[in-house]
Design a protein around this motif. Sequence first.
Motif, PDB file in Angstrom:
ATOM      1  N   ARG A  33       0.824  -1.207   0.000  1.00  0.00           N
ATOM      2  CA  ARG A  33       0.000   0.000   0.000  1.00  0.00           C
ATOM      3  C   ARG A  33       0.859   1.257   0.000  1.00  0.00           C
ATOM      4  O   ARG A  33       0.518   2.247  -0.654  1.00  0.00           O
ATOM      5  CB  ARG A  33      -0.947  -0.013   1.196  1.00  0.00           C
ATOM      6  N   ALA A  34       1.990   1.218   0.710  1.00  0.00           N
ATOM      7  CA  ALA A  34       2.866   2.407   0.762  1.00  0.00           C
ATOM      8  C   ALA A  34       3.406   2.722  -0.633  1.00  0.00           C
ATOM      9  O   ALA A  34       3.411   3.883  -1.070  1.00  0.00           O
ATOM     10  CB  ALA A  34       4.019   2.174   1.741  1.00  0.00           C
ATOM     11  N   ILE A  35       3.857   1.687  -1.345  1.00  0.00           N
ATOM     12  CA  ILE A  35       4.441   1.921  -2.673  1.00  0.00           C
ATOM     13  C   ILE A  35       3.355   2.357  -3.658  1.00  0.00           C
ATOM     14  O   ILE A  35       3.542   3.307  -4.430  1.00  0.00           O
ATOM     15  CB  ILE A  35       5.182   0.659  -3.167  1.00  0.00           C
ATOM     16  N   ALA A  36       2.215   1.675  -3.609  1.00  0.00           N
ATOM     17  CA  ALA A  36       1.124   2.052  -4.514  1.00  0.00           C
ATOM     18  C   ALA A  36       0.689   3.498  -4.247  1.00  0.00           C
ATOM     19  O   ALA A  36       0.504   4.285  -5.180  1.00  0.00           O
ATOM     20  CB  ALA A  36      -0.054   1.087  -4.348  1.00  0.00           C
ATOM     21  N   ALA A  37       0.565   3.849  -2.960  1.00  0.00           N
ATOM     22  CA  ALA A  37       0.145   5.213  -2.616  1.00  0.00           C
ATOM     23  C   ALA A  37       1.184   6.230  -3.076  1.00  0.00           C
ATOM     24  O   ALA A  37       0.842   7.294  -3.604  1.00  0.00           O
ATOM     25  CB  ALA A  37      -0.075   5.328  -1.105  1.00  0.00           C
ATOM     26  N   GLY A  38       2.468   5.890  -2.911  1.00  0.00           N
ATOM     27  CA  GLY A  38       3.536   6.804  -3.328  1.00  0.00           C
ATOM     28  C   GLY A  38       3.546   6.999  -4.830  1.00  0.00           C
ATOM     29  O   GLY A  38       3.735   8.120  -5.322  1.00  0.00           O
ATOM     30  N   LEU A  39       3.325   5.917  -5.574  1.00  0.00           N
ATOM     31  CA  LEU A  39       3.308   6.016  -7.037  1.00  0.00           C
ATOM     32  C   LEU A  39       2.107   6.855  -7.489  1.00  0.00           C
ATOM     33  O   LEU A  39       2.226   7.685  -8.396  1.00  0.00           O
ATOM     34  CB  LEU A  39       3.232   4.619  -7.668  1.00  0.00           C
ATOM     35  N   HIS A  40       0.992   6.639  -6.843  1.00  0.00           N
ATOM     36  CA  HIS A  40      -0.201   7.428  -7.192  1.00  0.00           C
ATOM     37  C   HIS A  40       0.056   8.905  -6.899  1.00  0.00           C
ATOM     38  O   HIS A  40      -0.231   9.778  -7.728  1.00  0.00           O
ATOM     39  CB  HIS A  40      -1.399   6.908  -6.393  1.00  0.00           C
ATOM     40  N   ARG A  41       0.646   9.156  -5.737  1.00  0.00           N
ATOM     41  CA  ARG A  41       0.945  10.528  -5.320  1.00  0.00           C
ATOM     42  C   ARG A  41       1.857  11.219  -6.328  1.00  0.00           C
ATOM     43  O   ARG A  41       1.741  12.404  -6.597  1.00  0.00           O
ATOM     44  CB  ARG A  41       1.632  10.433  -3.949  1.00  0.00           C
ATOM     45  N   ALA A  42       2.796  10.423  -6.904  1.00  0.00           N
ATOM     46  CA  ALA A  42       3.757  10.990  -7.859  1.00  0.00           C
ATOM     47  C   ALA A  42       3.157  11.121  -9.260  1.00  0.00           C
ATOM     48  O   ALA A  42       3.818  11.621 -10.165  1.00  0.00           O
ATOM     49  CB  ALA A  42       5.002  10.101  -7.918  1.00  0.00           C
ATOM     50  N   GLY A  43       1.940  10.654  -9.434  1.00  0.00           N
ATOM     51  CA  GLY A  43       1.301  10.735 -10.751  1.00  0.00           C
ATOM     52  C   GLY A  43       1.812   9.679 -11.713  1.00  0.00           C
ATOM     53  O   GLY A  43       1.576   9.765 -12.925  1.00  0.00           O
ATOM     54  N   ALA A  44       2.525   8.678 -11.174  1.00  0.00           N
ATOM     55  CA  ALA A  44       3.168   7.689 -12.046  1.00  0.00           C
ATOM     56  C   ALA A  44       2.211   6.641 -12.576  1.00  0.00           C
ATOM     57  O   ALA A  44       2.564   5.882 -13.473  1.00  0.00           O
ATOM     58  CB  ALA A  44       4.291   6.997 -11.282  1.00  0.00           C
ATOM     59  N   LEU A  45       1.007   6.620 -12.022  1.00  0.00           N
ATOM     60  CA  LEU A  45       0.068   5.564 -12.438  1.00  0.00           C
ATOM     61  C   LEU A  45      -0.970   6.076 -13.428  1.00  0.00           C
ATOM     62  O   LEU A  45      -1.887   5.337 -13.802  1.00  0.00           O
ATOM     63  CB  LEU A  45      -0.631   4.976 -11.201  1.00  0.00           C
ATOM     64  N   ALA A  46      -0.778   7.341 -13.869  1.00  0.00           N
ATOM     65  CA  ALA A  46      -1.794   7.956 -14.726  1.00  0.00           C
ATOM     66  C   ALA A  46      -2.098   7.086 -15.945  1.00  0.00           C
ATOM     67  O   ALA A  46      -3.258   6.907 -16.312  1.00  0.00           O
ATOM     68  CB  ALA A  46      -1.335   9.342 -15.153  1.00  0.00           C
ATOM     69  N   ASP A  47      -1.032   6.537 -16.575  1.00  0.00           N
ATOM     70  CA  ASP A  47      -1.241   5.732 -17.783  1.00  0.00           C
ATOM     71  C   ASP A  47      -0.869   4.272 -17.556  1.00  0.00           C
ATOM     72  O   ASP A  47      -0.561   3.549 -18.501  1.00  0.00           O
ATOM     73  CB  ASP A  47      -0.413   6.301 -18.937  1.00  0.00           C
ATOM     74  N   ALA A  48      -0.850   3.856 -16.309  1.00  0.00           N
ATOM     75  CA  ALA A  48      -0.540   2.463 -15.990  1.00  0.00           C
ATOM     76  C   ALA A  48      -1.779   1.832 -15.343  1.00  0.00           C
ATOM     77  O   ALA A  48      -2.642   2.535 -14.823  1.00  0.00           O
ATOM     78  CB  ALA A  48       0.651   2.388 -15.039  1.00  0.00           C
ATOM     79  N   ALA A  49      -1.845   0.512 -15.397  1.00  0.00           N
ATOM     80  CA  ALA A  49      -2.977  -0.180 -14.776  1.00  0.00           C
ATOM     81  C   ALA A  49      -2.467  -0.937 -13.560  1.00  0.00           C
ATOM     82  O   ALA A  49      -1.503  -1.698 -13.658  1.00  0.00           O
ATOM     83  CB  ALA A  49      -3.593  -1.139 -15.779  1.00  0.00           C
ATOM     84  N   LEU A  50      -3.075  -0.696 -12.428  1.00  0.00           N
ATOM     85  CA  LEU A  50      -2.621  -1.347 -11.195  1.00  0.00           C
ATOM     86  C   LEU A  50      -3.696  -2.297 -10.666  1.00  0.00           C
ATOM     87  O   LEU A  50      -4.868  -1.939 -10.602  1.00  0.00           O
ATOM     88  CB  LEU A  50      -2.280  -0.296 -10.143  1.00  0.00           C
ATOM     89  N   GLY A 173       9.949   6.844  -8.225  1.00  0.00           N
ATOM     90  CA  GLY A 173       8.666   7.527  -8.075  1.00  0.00           C
ATOM     91  C   GLY A 173       8.266   7.706  -6.620  1.00  0.00           C
ATOM     92  O   GLY A 173       7.424   8.543  -6.301  1.00  0.00           O
ATOM     93  N   VAL A 174       8.866   6.927  -5.740  1.00  0.00           N
ATOM     94  CA  VAL A 174       8.495   7.013  -4.322  1.00  0.00           C
ATOM     95  C   VAL A 174       9.693   7.413  -3.463  1.00  0.00           C
ATOM     96  O   VAL A 174       9.707   7.184  -2.255  1.00  0.00           O
ATOM     97  CB  VAL A 174       7.877   5.676  -3.827  1.00  0.00           C
ATOM     98  N   GLY A 175      10.692   8.024  -4.086  1.00  0.00           N
ATOM     99  CA  GLY A 175      11.863   8.490  -3.331  1.00  0.00           C
ATOM    100  C   GLY A 175      13.132   8.352  -4.133  1.00  0.00           C
ATOM    101  O   GLY A 175      13.137   8.531  -5.343  1.00  0.00           O
ATOM    102  N   ARG A 176      14.195   7.992  -3.459  1.00  0.00           N
ATOM    103  CA  ARG A 176      15.507   7.854  -4.080  1.00  0.00           C
ATOM    104  C   ARG A 176      15.776   6.377  -4.371  1.00  0.00           C
ATOM    105  O   ARG A 176      15.425   5.517  -3.556  1.00  0.00           O
ATOM    106  CB  ARG A 176      16.550   8.376  -3.087  1.00  0.00           C
TER     107      ARG A 176
END
Length: 288
Positions: A33-50, A173-176
């Motif tokens: 959930r942390a990684i998924a939330a971080g990716l969503h927060r970064a806008g990285a999932l806009a064109d990806a399907a999770l 997308g979720v940090g360094r």
Amino acid sequence: MFDSTRTTALAPDLGAALAGRRLAVVGAGTMGRAIAAGLHRAGALADAALTAVDHRRAGARALAHEIPGAGVRDLADACRDADVVLLCVKPKDVPEALAALRAADALAHAPLLVSICAGVTIAALEQGTGGAVPVVRAMPNTASQIGRGCTVVSRGALATDEHMAVATAIFSGVGRCLTLDERHLDAVTAVSASGPAFIYVVLEALTDGAVSCGLPRDAAMELVARMTQGAAEMVLATGRHPAALKDDVTTPGGCTIAGLMVLEDGRARSVLSRTIETTARVAAGLGR
Ligand SMILES: NC(=O)c1ccc[n+]([C@@H]2O[C@H](COP(=O)([O-])OP(=O)(O)OC[C@H]3O[C@@H](n4cnc5c(N)ncnc54)[C@H](OP(=O)(O)O)[C@@H]3O)[C@@H](O)[C@H]2O)c1
């Protein structure tokens, strides 16, 4: 400044790196959930399907609820349609999950398997998936949730540059995100993954000390957290040794050196070093 040559370049466009990819997050617990939330927060999932997968449907549904457009499916169905399988189950649950995927022939299309499972080696993951699936092993931390994680990725034998670019994009997308040889991953686990727990204890103890001196708890906690953040950022921004930065704070005959003497009496330095050493040793055994 720190040497950045070991750091895999940040994907120039995180969204593009993941665009059109189908991600299956297997294990919708703390880290999934942390990684998924971080990716969503970064806008990285806009064109990806999770797609979220979990033993407990409620966990997968909660993850999907937090990410617009995310779905919930069974393990085999989700992985059969995935370009990237992000394995976020406990180390002890890895053999069962991989066996179920093999039995269902859900990895025959050789998706990229990214495992964040402590102590589970690339060799074990490659063997558990039948030897034809590209594997990247990663060690992130819970701060991924707010985009401030630090992750190390290690490359498996079948992972191509493109696979590494995708794995790096996920964790950038979720940090360094750094790339290191797998032999370092148990130490990385102790520092990056377990480390936040140790620092939280330090934060709590410093806050208690400030409260004992009469500071209101909320002010004490914010000051301690911001002081810790600033000190860490000084190390990163200046690249100076922490001992030199400590000396800058230590006026001869002053209060800081008096406090440092108490820390030395308590053997804080050796306790903290040994904490990392022991954690790394235990991490190494988790996948066996
Ligand atoms: N927590 C951290 O700070 C951290 C940091 C870095 C790396 N890691 C690594 O991340 C992994 C996950 O840790 P976590 O703290 O997120 O654990 P967690 O909160 O327990 O989440 C794992 C989830 O996976 C589910 N699960 C287990 N087997 C499954 C299967 N075959 N199919 C679908 N779902 C399954 C579990 O369900 P049940 O509980 O019902 O079995 C649980 O909901 C671990 O391997 C750990 O080493 C953790």
